[in-house]
Scaffold this active site. Structure first.
Site, mmCIF file in Angstrom:
data_model
loop_
_atom_site.group_PDB
_atom_site.id
_atom_site.type_symbol
_atom_site.label_atom_id
_atom_site.label_comp_id
_atom_site.label_asym_id
_atom_site.label_seq_id
_atom_site.Cartn_x
_atom_site.Cartn_y
_atom_site.Cartn_z
ATOM 1 N N HIS A 1 0.900 -1.291 -0.145
ATOM 2 C CA HIS A 1 0.163 -0.115 0.236
ATOM 3 C C HIS A 1 0.805 1.121 0.097
ATOM 4 O O HIS A 1 0.944 2.369 0.567
ATOM 5 C CB HIS A 1 -1.231 -0.135 0.975
ATOM 6 C CG HIS A 1 -2.059 -1.339 1.054
ATOM 7 N ND1 HIS A 1 -2.369 -1.727 -0.195
ATOM 8 C CD2 HIS A 1 -2.567 -1.649 2.127
ATOM 9 C CE1 HIS A 1 -3.232 -2.718 0.746
ATOM 10 N NE2 HIS A 1 -3.687 -2.403 1.707
ATOM 11 N N HIS B 1 -10.039 1.103 1.471
ATOM 12 C CA HIS B 1 -9.724 -0.567 2.217
ATOM 13 C C HIS B 1 -11.070 -0.633 2.958
ATOM 14 O O HIS B 1 -11.101 -0.622 4.296
ATOM 15 C CB HIS B 1 -8.194 0.108 2.749
ATOM 16 C CG HIS B 1 -7.962 -1.605 2.907
ATOM 17 N ND1 HIS B 1 -7.556 -2.567 3.681
ATOM 18 C CD2 HIS B 1 -7.073 -1.918 2.685
ATOM 19 C CE1 HIS B 1 -7.345 -3.464 3.401
ATOM 20 N NE2 HIS B 1 -6.822 -3.554 2.694
ATOM 21 N N GLU C 1 -11.121 -3.890 -2.667
ATOM 22 C CA GLU C 1 -10.804 -3.255 -2.996
ATOM 23 C C GLU C 1 -10.277 -3.157 -4.294
ATOM 24 O O GLU C 1 -9.552 -3.667 -5.475
ATOM 25 C CB GLU C 1 -9.266 -3.219 -2.686
ATOM 26 C CG GLU C 1 -9.487 -3.837 -0.893
ATOM 27 C CD GLU C 1 -7.758 -3.794 -0.810
ATOM 28 O OE1 GLU C 1 -6.552 -3.580 -1.041
ATOM 29 O OE2 GLU C 1 -8.341 -4.688 0.289
#
Length: 322
Positions: free
Chosen positions: A100, A170, A287
């Site tokens: 991420h 998320h 996601e």
């Protein structure tokens, strides 16, 4: 109805409510989604997302609950990639890999750029070299919540140097509001998925879902809570999630080529909103995104945003009952 903003620690929490009383709450802390409150089949309103009561808990805990994720959602192998003949070393925050975006943007304060009747737009700038990524990246994300209980998330970005970009949200969903999500029914509109190695890095193969436990082309119970894989989407609806107990159904639509289905199998025990206790498989993520490790996989869709070009993506989560 007008969007309302309230003080939330050192941050602001914005509530986007419709005339039926359903709402989404978002914050300038990481441009996160803190709550989505929608009715069940009896009209009772309940929050279907996992999260925390205070900003401090979001800052202290892992898991990216409700977070805006960037510069690059998901994993990049070896915390490195080559672009334009140059190798870039980026922040390793999951073993030897990047997850991420490394330190990323999820814990940063975003600027509130505009507040409309049913939307809020946040913005931030990630400087050149942040987490090792090239180029300054200017980002905008707009959250809108409609009269028919649809949360729309629109992502925009520009850069002054070529750089990989992959933005997502998320949020963790549990349509019953309690228990685990293993009895939820799920459909993912995908003919293929990305197998991964023991570090959850894609092998490069796109494997057909047919005849495997990854076949969610028709609604079925999740049952197995180990999923943390990217699915290769077909045109049309991305996914549907249904809870028989509450009657809530969530439909996901996106212009992204993939969706990461994470069943929450690695979620450790923790206390969340309003005294809730979360653990393994308490909630799941869908996601929408480009493929993981694409900067190292030329066979995957290109994720490089070129200088002067504009990144734009939109994902919608619509909540109904049946």
């Amino acid at each position: 109805m007008p969007v309302t903003g309230t003080q939330w620690g050192e941050y602001t929490l914005y509530t986007i409510k419709n005339s039926l009383g359903a709402y989404a709450a978002v914050s300038d802390l990481g441009a996160l989604v803190r709550s989505i409150v929608v009715p069940d089949r009896k009209g009772r309103l309940y929050d279907v997302t996992a999260g925390y009561d205070t900003p401090e808990e979001y800052l202290e805990n892992d898991g990216y609950f409700g977070a805006f994720v960037g510069r690059y959602a998901n994993r990049i192998a070896g915390a490195a990639f080559t672009l334009g003949g140059r190798e870039y070393r980026i922040t390793a925050n999951e073993g030897r890999n990047t997850l991420h975006g490394g330190v990323g943007l999820s814990h940063s304060r975003f600027e509130t750029l505009s507040v409309g009747e049913s939307s809020v737009t946040f913005g931030t700038s990630s400087p050149d070299g942040s987490d090792g990524f090239p180029g300054r990246l200017d980002i905008r994300v707009t959250y809108s919540f409609s009269e028919d209980n649809e949360l729309s998330i629109e992502y925009e970005a520009e850069t002054d140097a070529d750089t990989p970009v992959n933005l997502t949200n998320h949020s963790y969903f549990n349509l019953s509001g309690s228990g685990d999500i293993l009895s939820h029914e799920l459909m993912i509109n995908a003919l293929g998925y990305l197998p991964v190695d023991n570090e959850l890095i894609p092998t490069g193969e796109i494997r057909p879902v047919e005849g495997t436990e990854f076949d969610f082309r028709k609604m079925r119970e999740i049952k197995n809570g180990h999923y943390d894989h990217c699915f290769v989407l077909e045109d049309g609806v991305c996914a549907r999630l249904y809870d028989r107990v509450s009657g809530r159904e969530m439909t996901v639509a996106t212009d992204m080529p993939g969706v990461q289905f994470y069943a929450g199998g690695a979620t450790t025990r923790r206390r969340g909103k309003n005294g809730a206790v979360y653990g393994k498989n308490s909630a799941l993520c869908l996601e929408t995104q480009m493929f993981p490790d694409s900067p190292n996989r030329p066979e995957f869709p290109n994720t490089v945003l070129k200088a002067g070009e504009k990144y734009h993506s939109k994902t919608k989560y619509k909540f109904t009952v049946r």
